[in-house]
Design an enzyme around this catalytic site. Structure first.
Site, PDB file in Angstrom:
ATOM      1  N   ASN A  48     149.599  41.285  43.685  1.00  0.00           N
ATOM      2  CA  ASN A  48     149.730  39.930  43.144  1.00  0.00           C
ATOM      3  C   ASN A  48     148.789  38.988  43.892  1.00  0.00           C
ATOM      4  O   ASN A  48     148.529  39.142  45.085  1.00  0.00           O
ATOM      5  CB  ASN A  48     151.181  39.432  43.145  1.00  0.00           C
ATOM      6  CG  ASN A  48     151.910  39.521  44.458  1.00  0.00           C
ATOM      7  OD1 ASN A  48     151.584  40.325  45.317  1.00  0.00           O
ATOM      8  ND2 ASN A  48     152.920  38.690  44.614  1.00  0.00           N
ATOM      9  N   GLU A  50     148.077  34.846  44.167  1.00  0.00           N
ATOM     10  CA  GLU A  50     148.611  33.510  43.866  1.00  0.00           C
ATOM     11  C   GLU A  50     147.529  32.442  44.012  1.00  0.00           C
ATOM     12  O   GLU A  50     146.399  32.724  44.437  1.00  0.00           O
ATOM     13  CB  GLU A  50     149.799  33.224  44.797  1.00  0.00           C
ATOM     14  CG  GLU A  50     150.927  34.235  44.584  1.00  0.00           C
ATOM     15  CD  GLU A  50     152.154  33.971  45.435  1.00  0.00           C
ATOM     16  OE1 GLU A  50     152.077  33.179  46.400  1.00  0.00           O
ATOM     17  OE2 GLU A  50     153.201  34.585  45.123  1.00  0.00           O
ATOM     18  N   CYS A  59     150.629  38.825  38.577  1.00  0.00           N
ATOM     19  CA  CYS A  59     151.462  39.856  39.201  1.00  0.00           C
ATOM     20  C   CYS A  59     150.639  41.092  39.566  1.00  0.00           C
ATOM     21  O   CYS A  59     149.596  41.380  38.952  1.00  0.00           O
ATOM     22  CB  CYS A  59     152.562  40.287  38.246  1.00  0.00           C
ATOM     23  SG  CYS A  59     153.788  39.025  37.885  1.00  0.00           S
ATOM     24  N   GLU A  61     151.379  44.221  38.974  1.00  0.00           N
ATOM     25  CA  GLU A  61     151.328  45.208  37.885  1.00  0.00           C
ATOM     26  C   GLU A  61     150.198  44.886  36.914  1.00  0.00           C
ATOM     27  O   GLU A  61     149.450  45.758  36.483  1.00  0.00           O
ATOM     28  CB  GLU A  61     152.642  45.222  37.102  1.00  0.00           C
ATOM     29  CG  GLU A  61     153.870  45.566  37.912  1.00  0.00           C
ATOM     30  CD  GLU A  61     154.581  44.341  38.448  1.00  0.00           C
ATOM     31  OE1 GLU A  61     153.916  43.443  39.008  1.00  0.00           O
ATOM     32  OE2 GLU A  61     155.808  44.274  38.304  1.00  0.00           O
ATOM     33  N   CYS A  97     158.574  41.966  36.212  1.00  0.00           N
ATOM     34  CA  CYS A  97     158.956  40.793  35.419  1.00  0.00           C
ATOM     35  C   CYS A  97     158.751  41.074  33.922  1.00  0.00           C
ATOM     36  O   CYS A  97     158.085  42.042  33.522  1.00  0.00           O
ATOM     37  CB  CYS A  97     158.163  39.571  35.858  1.00  0.00           C
ATOM     38  SG  CYS A  97     156.484  39.510  35.197  1.00  0.00           S
ATOM     39  N   CYS A 100     155.072  41.323  32.631  1.00  0.00           N
ATOM     40  CA  CYS A 100     154.424  42.607  32.940  1.00  0.00           C
ATOM     41  C   CYS A 100     154.965  43.717  32.053  1.00  0.00           C
ATOM     42  O   CYS A 100     154.224  44.624  31.653  1.00  0.00           O
ATOM     43  CB  CYS A 100     154.608  42.948  34.411  1.00  0.00           C
ATOM     44  SG  CYS A 100     153.605  41.886  35.481  1.00  0.00           S
TER      45      CYS A 100
HETATM   46  N1  THU Z   1     155.499  39.218  41.040  1.00  0.00           N
HETATM   47  C1  THU Z   1     154.785  40.350  40.762  1.00  0.00           C
HETATM   48  O1  THU Z   1     153.687  40.547  41.282  1.00  0.00           O
HETATM   49  N2  THU Z   1     155.330  41.245  39.918  1.00  0.00           N
HETATM   50  C2  THU Z   1     156.538  41.106  39.306  1.00  0.00           C
HETATM   51  O2  THU Z   1     156.886  41.904  38.461  1.00  0.00           O
HETATM   52  C3  THU Z   1     157.426  40.033  39.724  1.00  0.00           C
HETATM   53  C4  THU Z   1     156.787  38.918  40.466  1.00  0.00           C
HETATM   54  C5  THU Z   1     154.916  38.237  41.961  1.00  0.00           C
HETATM   55  C6  THU Z   1     154.534  36.927  41.335  1.00  0.00           C
HETATM   56  C7  THU Z   1     154.536  36.028  42.542  1.00  0.00           C
HETATM   57  O3  THU Z   1     153.273  36.148  43.188  1.00  0.00           O
HETATM   58  C8  THU Z   1     155.597  36.612  43.450  1.00  0.00           C
HETATM   59  O4  THU Z   1     155.804  37.940  42.985  1.00  0.00           O
HETATM   60  C9  THU Z   1     156.915  35.869  43.438  1.00  0.00           C
HETATM   61  O5  THU Z   1     157.404  35.716  42.164  1.00  0.00           O
END
Ligand code: THU
Length: 134
Positions: A48, A50, A59, A61, A97, A100
């Site tokens: 991930n 940000e 994310c 994935e 999530c 994804c």
């Molecule tokens: N996140 C993911 O990378 N994958 C997911 O399936 C759930 C959330 C990340 C997004 C964000 O950078 C952090 O986790 C907190 O939500």
């Protein structure tokens, strides 16, 4: 569902965890790594990433799947995901999530295997029943 040996699953999970270490998460401190296995045996990882404009976060994935597609792969047979900062006593914190899951449905092969670190092996039907499709 695509079947993978325990060894292949462990290798893919290790790759997902390695990519999780590379996460760029100054806002959430929640690291997620993922790794896609392609039909020719290539592994493509992602994490991930940000941004100060929070909604721009991507994310782990999706980073892995988009990278695999960008590298020219079209048959994505399995995906492993590892939430390094998830709470194993709360499995929901380990799960992919919804966004994804929708992307997995389109980019992974129909009977792809999804390995969720700390949870187990799942199919796309388990993750996203009655999905949106065009
Ligand atoms: N996140 C993911 O990378 N994958 C997911 O399936 C759930 C959330 C990340 C997004 C964000 O950078 C952090 O986790 C907190 O939500």
């Amino acid at each position: 569902m695509t079947s993978l040996s325990d060894e292949a699953v462990d290798t893919l999970l290790a790759e997902a965890r390695l990519h999780g270490e590379r996460a760029w998460v100054p806002y959430s401190n929640f690291r997620v790594g993922a790794a896609v296995l392609t039909a020719d045996g290539t592994t493509v990882g992602g994490c991930n990433v940000e941004n100060a404009s929070y909604g721009l976060a991507v994310c782990g994935e999706r980073t892995a799947m988009f990278s695999a597609i960008a590298q020219g792969h079209r048959d994505l047979v399995a995906l492993a995901v590892s939430c390094l900062d998830g709470d194993t006593s709360q499995p929901a914190t380990l799960m992919p999530c919804g966004a994804c899951r929708q992307v997995m449905l389109e980019l992974l092969r129909p009977h792809a295997l999804v390995i969720v670190d700390g949870v187990g092996r799942l199919g796309l039907d388990d993750l996203l029943p009655r999905p949106f499709r065009l």
